[in-house]
Scaffold this active site. Structure first.
Site, PDB file in Angstrom:
ATOM      1  N   CYS A   1       0.823  -1.208   0.000  1.00 37.33           N
ATOM      2  CA  CYS A   1       0.000   0.000   0.000  1.00 37.33           C
ATOM      3  C   CYS A   1       0.862   1.265   0.000  1.00 37.33           C
ATOM      4  O   CYS A   1       2.083   1.205   0.110  1.00 37.33           O
ATOM      5  CB  CYS A   1      -0.918  -0.005   1.208  1.00 37.33           C
ATOM      6  SG  CYS A   1      -0.017   0.204   2.760  1.00 37.33           S
TER       7      CYS A   1
ATOM      8  N   ARG B   1      12.075  -5.427   6.348  1.00 40.82           N
ATOM      9  CA  ARG B   1      12.702  -5.096   5.060  1.00 40.82           C
ATOM     10  C   ARG B   1      14.222  -5.217   5.096  1.00 40.82           C
ATOM     11  O   ARG B   1      14.879  -5.230   4.078  1.00 40.82           O
ATOM     12  CB  ARG B   1      12.268  -3.687   4.646  1.00 40.82           C
ATOM     13  CG  ARG B   1      12.738  -3.262   3.269  1.00 40.82           C
ATOM     14  CD  ARG B   1      11.889  -2.128   2.778  1.00 40.82           C
ATOM     15  NE  ARG B   1      12.401  -1.485   1.596  1.00 40.82           N
ATOM     16  CZ  ARG B   1      12.987  -0.299   1.580  1.00 40.82           C
ATOM     17  NH1 ARG B   1      13.167   0.373   2.696  1.00 40.82           N
ATOM     18  NH2 ARG B   1      13.386   0.225   0.449  1.00 40.82           N
TER      19      ARG B   1
END
Ligand code: CFM
Ligand code: HCA
Length: 533
Positions: free
Chosen positions: A55, A89
């Site tokens: 998103c 990440r």
């Protein structure tokens, strides 16, 4: 008809007419005889289809702003988004001397039902103050998640007041998850604010010779450290990397560089274009993945600077580094030769890793992006063809401030135009230009399509993300997360290439894949063999 075309047709035929019409435009078989192949991208995913996309908040906070080490990054919203964008990440960072690094923390306002009903701005103001009191950061960011936009909290006013009170920058981002069609809208929102509020605010910095910025590099698994190791050895001075292992004062001096390098075009082309327009600093498209691409990028940089010592040093360093890795790469190539790969990653790695795979003897038979735009597939010269929308480049508002005394404008218009013919200066050719005929390019692939392509085309390796990795491995195909590199890395630069080659060689050669079908389903059980059944 090739197996690829047959498979594409088979997938499309299984869809309803409406879905077929849509998905057909998002896939093609590369054919360089055709003058200009077009692919649809950056459009809304059809509801109900299982996509790998994320998103707008993920693109803004998670990708672009989150890696800045000496800022406190506050997620304003219920706890889930902040929690799930925390640490996964693998963007690494270190504190500067005497400075701080907040990457290990997750800061959230943890909005509750009452905040949704009565408004969350007071809670946000308190959170900013509390974070400041405890951590004394150089700057704070505030990223809004979906409910904040829905209830209308004025995060920009809260940030402005906090900034005035605390005397530090407080950057606010209206990056509610539902904006745009993917992470891509978030990149743009983050780029715009970094450009208006950060870049150009540090005029004290005295640039050294051969000063550069690395844009679109996020230090996943330590990539940036391996890249800068080589660049420093040659004699470059990296003012800032945006935003892997970035520090706010360094980003603020980005306008003092001689050249911007762009690694990931998708996430940061806006800043590259805006800096070029405002300060007259061009950007060079580079690729630090794979020995050949890295070497080529170093040579392109040397061409830009056109300095005999720098060029000589570039060649010396290349020679020395190649000497150190040659044997390893050859060893892993022997283990991978002739195998095939598929790559489906966000908005640049599906391109960048194709050359690296080729170096170890592997052809990429299918490649695609989650959220890239058409220019990332087809090249920048298709731009006039693209309908501009809220999520497209918008540099008109940037004031032009090209003062040759103040900034380090290196090139005359003529030199710039001449160089553009030789190196990818302020230009990007896109992924398709480097793919071989007959290979599949596919945008926003869904899990159904992934399954069919893997079953029919049987790759040996699939570079994927967390959402598709295990589905692929359950089909008996080695799958590696190309976002986080699973637990490994660095993969960029010379030493990174060896790490990647070693990991892929191990993955494709492990005997684990032969056990995907349980042995007793392929041959009689022990009981059957000795005749007691
Ligand atoms: Fe650029 Fe990236 Fe990528 Fe990206 Fe991402 Fe990423 Fe990616 Mo995951 S910035 S587009 S939004 S290279 S987080 S470091 S791995 S999808 S291919
Ligand atoms: C993101 C971040 C992500 C997700 C990775 C994945 C990353 O876009 O929200 O889906 O495996 O690299 O961490 O791309």
């Amino acid at each position: 008809m090739s197996e690829s075309v047959k498979t594409m047709d088979k997938i499309l035929e299984s869809y309803s007419a409406k879905v077929m019409k849509n998905r057909k435009k998002h896939m093609l078989v590369v054919d360089h005889q055709e003058e200009k192949q077009k692919i649809d991208a950056n459009t809304r995913t059809i509801p109900g289809i299982i996509t790998n996309r994320g998103c707008c908040y993920a693109g803004c906070k998670g990708v672009v702003i989150g890696p800045v080490v000496d800022m406190v990054h506050i997620t304003h919203g219920p706890i889930g988004c902040g929690y799930y964008s925390w640490g996964t990440r693998r963007n690494k960072g270190k504190a500067r001397e005497g400075g701080k690094n907040f990457l290990a923390y997750s800061f959230n306002t943890d909005m509750q039902e009452s905040d949704i009903v009565f408004g969350g701005d007071k809670k946000l103001a308190k959170a900013i103050q509390e974070a400041y009191d405890i951590f004394k950061p150089k700057a704070i960011s505030v990223s809004a998640t979906c409910p904040v936009g829905l209830i209308g909290d004025d995060i920009h006013m809260v940030a402005k007041q906090a900034s005035q009170k605390l005397g530090i920058p407080v950057l606010s981002f209206s990056c509610e998850g539902y904006k745009g069609v993917s992470q891509s809208a978030g990149h743009h929102i983050a780029n715009n604010k970094l450009m208006t509020d950060v870049v150009g605010t540090n005029d004290d910095y005295e640039p050294k010779e051969f000063s550069i910025n690395i844009l679109g590099e996020y230090n996943i698994g330590g990539d940036e450290w391996e890249i800068t190791r080589v660049l420093n050895k040659i004699g470059y001075h990296v003012i800032t990397t945006m935003t892997g292992n970035a520090a706010i004062d360094e980003m603020a001096a980005a306008h003092k560089a001689d050249l911007n390098l762009i690694q990931c075009h998708r996430s940061i082309n806006y800043i590259g274009d805006m800096i070029e327009k405002k300060y007259g600093i061009p950007w060079l498209k580079v690729n630090f993945i794979g020995v050949k691409a890295f070497t080529q990028s170093l040579r392109d940089m040397a061409k830009y600077f056109d300095n005999p010592q720098l060029t000589k040093r570039t060649e010396e360093v290349i020679k020395q580094e190649l000497g150190e890795i040659k044997e390893d790469i050859a060893k892993y190539k022997a283990m991978c030769d002739g195998k095939t790969a598929m790559l489906f990653v966000g908005g640049s790695r599906a391109h960048h890793y194709q050359g690296m795979l080729k170096e170890i003897g592997m052809d990429t038979i299918l490649a695609g992006y989650e959220f890239a735009h058409r220019d990332d597939y087809e090249g920048r010269d298709i731009i006039p063809d693209i309908k501009l929308d809220a999520d497209s480049r918008n540099i008109e508002e940037i004031e032009v401030d090209q003062d040759e005394q103040k900034y380090r404008l290196r090139l005359s218009k003529e030199k710039y135009e001449a160089l553009k013919k030789e190196i990818p200066l302020s230009n990007y050719e896109g992924m398709i230009s480097e793919m071989a005929d007959g290979m599949i390019a596919i945008d926003d692939i869904n899990h159904y399509e992934t399954e069919i392509f893997v079953k029919v085309l049987k790759p040996d390796f699939f570079g994927s993300g967390i959402k598709d990795k295990y589905i692929i491995q359950k089909m008996g195909v080695y799958s590696k997360q190309m976002h986080s590199y699973d637990y490994a890395g660095p993969y960029a630069g010379f030493k990174g290439a060896v790490n990647f080659a070693r990991d892929v060689a191990a993955g494709v050669n492990t005997s684990a894949w032969q056990y995907i079908i349980a042995p007793w389903k392929k041959e009689p059980s022990l009981a059957g063999k000795i005749g007691v059944e």
